[in-house]
Design a protein around this motif. Structure first.
Motif, mmCIF file in Angstrom:
data_model
loop_
_atom_site.group_PDB
_atom_site.id
_atom_site.type_symbol
_atom_site.label_atom_id
_atom_site.label_comp_id
_atom_site.label_asym_id
_atom_site.label_seq_id
_atom_site.Cartn_x
_atom_site.Cartn_y
_atom_site.Cartn_z
ATOM 1 N N SER A 31 -9.051 8.401 6.951
ATOM 2 C CA SER A 31 -9.426 8.230 5.547
ATOM 3 C C SER A 31 -8.343 7.491 4.773
ATOM 4 O O SER A 31 -8.643 6.653 3.917
ATOM 5 N N VAL A 32 -7.086 7.791 5.054
ATOM 6 C CA VAL A 32 -5.989 7.108 4.355
ATOM 7 C C VAL A 32 -6.020 5.613 4.640
ATOM 8 O O VAL A 32 -5.938 4.787 3.713
ATOM 9 N N TRP A 33 -6.149 5.241 5.936
ATOM 10 C CA TRP A 33 -6.157 3.813 6.288
ATOM 11 C C TRP A 33 -7.391 3.105 5.752
ATOM 12 O O TRP A 33 -7.372 1.885 5.564
ATOM 13 N N MET A 34 -8.456 3.848 5.484
ATOM 14 C CA MET A 34 -9.665 3.256 4.912
ATOM 15 C C MET A 34 -9.587 3.164 3.393
ATOM 16 O O MET A 34 -9.940 2.145 2.798
ATOM 17 N N VAL A 35 -9.100 4.220 2.744
ATOM 18 C CA VAL A 35 -9.139 4.304 1.287
ATOM 19 C C VAL A 35 -8.203 3.297 0.637
ATOM 20 O O VAL A 35 -8.579 2.626 -0.336
ATOM 21 N N ILE A 36 -6.990 3.168 1.147
ATOM 22 C CA ILE A 36 -5.998 2.319 0.483
ATOM 23 C C ILE A 36 -6.471 0.870 0.354
ATOM 24 O O ILE A 36 -6.509 0.319 -0.759
ATOM 25 N N PRO A 37 -6.860 0.194 1.451
ATOM 26 C CA PRO A 37 -7.319 -1.190 1.267
ATOM 27 C C PRO A 37 -8.643 -1.286 0.526
ATOM 28 O O PRO A 37 -8.849 -2.240 -0.247
ATOM 29 N N ALA A 38 -9.552 -0.336 0.722
ATOM 30 C CA ALA A 38 -10.850 -0.401 0.048
ATOM 31 C C ALA A 38 -10.689 -0.281 -1.460
ATOM 32 O O ALA A 38 -11.315 -1.027 -2.231
ATOM 33 N N VAL A 39 -9.860 0.643 -1.911
ATOM 34 C CA VAL A 39 -9.629 0.810 -3.345
ATOM 35 C C VAL A 39 -8.925 -0.413 -3.915
ATOM 36 O O VAL A 39 -9.299 -0.928 -4.978
ATOM 37 N N ALA A 40 -7.904 -0.907 -3.225
ATOM 38 C CA ALA A 40 -7.140 -2.047 -3.729
ATOM 39 C C ALA A 40 -8.009 -3.302 -3.831
ATOM 40 O O ALA A 40 -8.026 -3.976 -4.873
ATOM 41 N N VAL A 41 -8.739 -3.612 -2.778
ATOM 42 C CA VAL A 41 -9.541 -4.848 -2.763
ATOM 43 C C VAL A 41 -10.675 -4.776 -3.774
ATOM 44 O O VAL A 41 -10.921 -5.735 -4.523
ATOM 45 N N SER A 42 -11.403 -3.657 -3.807
ATOM 46 C CA SER A 42 -12.532 -3.555 -4.740
ATOM 47 C C SER A 42 -12.060 -3.585 -6.189
ATOM 48 O O SER A 42 -12.745 -4.132 -7.060
ATOM 49 N N THR A 43 -10.886 -3.039 -6.469
ATOM 50 C CA THR A 43 -10.352 -3.057 -7.834
ATOM 51 C C THR A 43 -9.932 -4.464 -8.237
ATOM 52 O O THR A 43 -10.248 -4.923 -9.351
ATOM 53 N N VAL A 44 -9.242 -5.163 -7.360
ATOM 54 C CA VAL A 44 -8.809 -6.530 -7.671
ATOM 55 C C VAL A 44 -10.009 -7.452 -7.861
ATOM 56 O O VAL A 44 -10.071 -8.227 -8.828
#
Length: 288
Positions: A84-97
């Motif tokens: 979940s950590v390896w999934m959440v960090i890039p998903a949150v960052a990319v979708s927010t940007v």
């Protein structure tokens, strides 16, 4: 003053009593989970559900983290947590940007059809997630990302983009156009205006979007169970497997500890940044 007698405000006392009662009712399940997770099974069987643990122990937490069975695998929630950590960090960052850039374009660099495009993107906010399961699985298979953490990350980025775009678009609609026009007159281009002017003014809505996306992705079960394999299942799937794994003795303390482990990251995020959440949501509510 109405509701007062001899200088004492009974209305305020009643209000506080009601609020405290509702807060206690709301927090009671959390208290039961936390108290049970620190009890041994003998104490659970012999004691009351609401009683505090007599001899608190971290044994259930340790087992839930590293040795509880989730089906045929008995490595606890640890591998699911890191997935979940390896999934959440890039998903949150990319979708927010991407949402910030979309909101910036749709408010400050409008083009013909931009309002129609935004309206079409809004369908993604209200579309039932079950509708996209089959086409998304076909896309992931075509890209070679099926049953992988990167595939899950892509799914969450695409599904979160309508919401992040909506947040930033409504917030940026309230920004004064004079700032953008003045920067353009000084020779600033698209990206320079975005990084040097717009983004520094976006802290409230950035916090809202980060909290929203983190909560939605971390707590997701549907995509995790559909688009993952044995090695890429996220935490909520692991929690479900742990709770439904049959054994000779049902260990309620381990189940409660596992649920607390799954919920602590989102609880921590809301405790640290929760006060900015409502403030950011209302910041762009008066225009756009």
């Amino acid at each position: 003053m109405a509701g007062t007698s001899g200088g004492f405000d009974w209305t305020r006392l009643l209000l506080w009593a009601v609020l405290l009662g509702l807060a206690g009712f709301f927090l009671a399940p959390l208290y039961v989970m936390l108290a049970t997770s620190f009890k041994s099974m003998d104490e659970i069987r012999e004691g009351s559900l609401l009683a505090l643990p007599h001899l608190p122990t971290f044994e259930a937490w340790t087992k839930a983290w590293s040795s509880a069975c989730t089906g045929t695998d008995c490595n606890g929630l640890q591998p699911f947590f890191w997935n979940s950590v390896w999934m959440v960090i890039p998903a949150v960052a990319v979708s927010t940007v991407l949402g910030a850039i979309n909101g910036y374009v749709l408010t400050q660099w409008k083009f013909r059809g931009s309002e129609t495009l935004f309206a079409l993107m809004l369908f993604g906010v209200f579309m039932p997630l079950q509708v996209i399961l089959l086409p998304m699985s076909q896309v992931l298979g075509y890209l070679g990302l099926a049953s992988s953490i990167w595939g899950l990350t892509l799914v969450h980025v695409l599904c979160g983009l309508p919401s992040t775009t909506l947040f930033f678009r409504n917030y940026y609609a309230a920004l004064p156009n004079e700032l953008i026009k003045a920067a353009m007159l000084d020779g600033a281009g698209f990206w320079r205006i975005f990084w040097r002017i717009v983004l520094p003014l976006s802290t409230p809505i950035l916090v809202v979007t980060l909290i929203w996306q983190f909560t939605q992705i971390w707590n997701d079960f549907l995509f995790g169970v559909v688009f993952s394999s044995t090695d890429s299942k996220p935490l909520m799937v692991g929690l479900n497997n742990l709770a439904n794994t049959s054994s000779s003795v049902k260990e309620y303390n381990v189940d409660m500890a596992a649920a607390m482990i799954a919920g602590l990251p989102t609880l921590f995020v809301y405790i640290v940044a929760g006060k900015y959440f409502v403030r950011g949501l209302t910041a762009g509510a008066v225009k756009g």
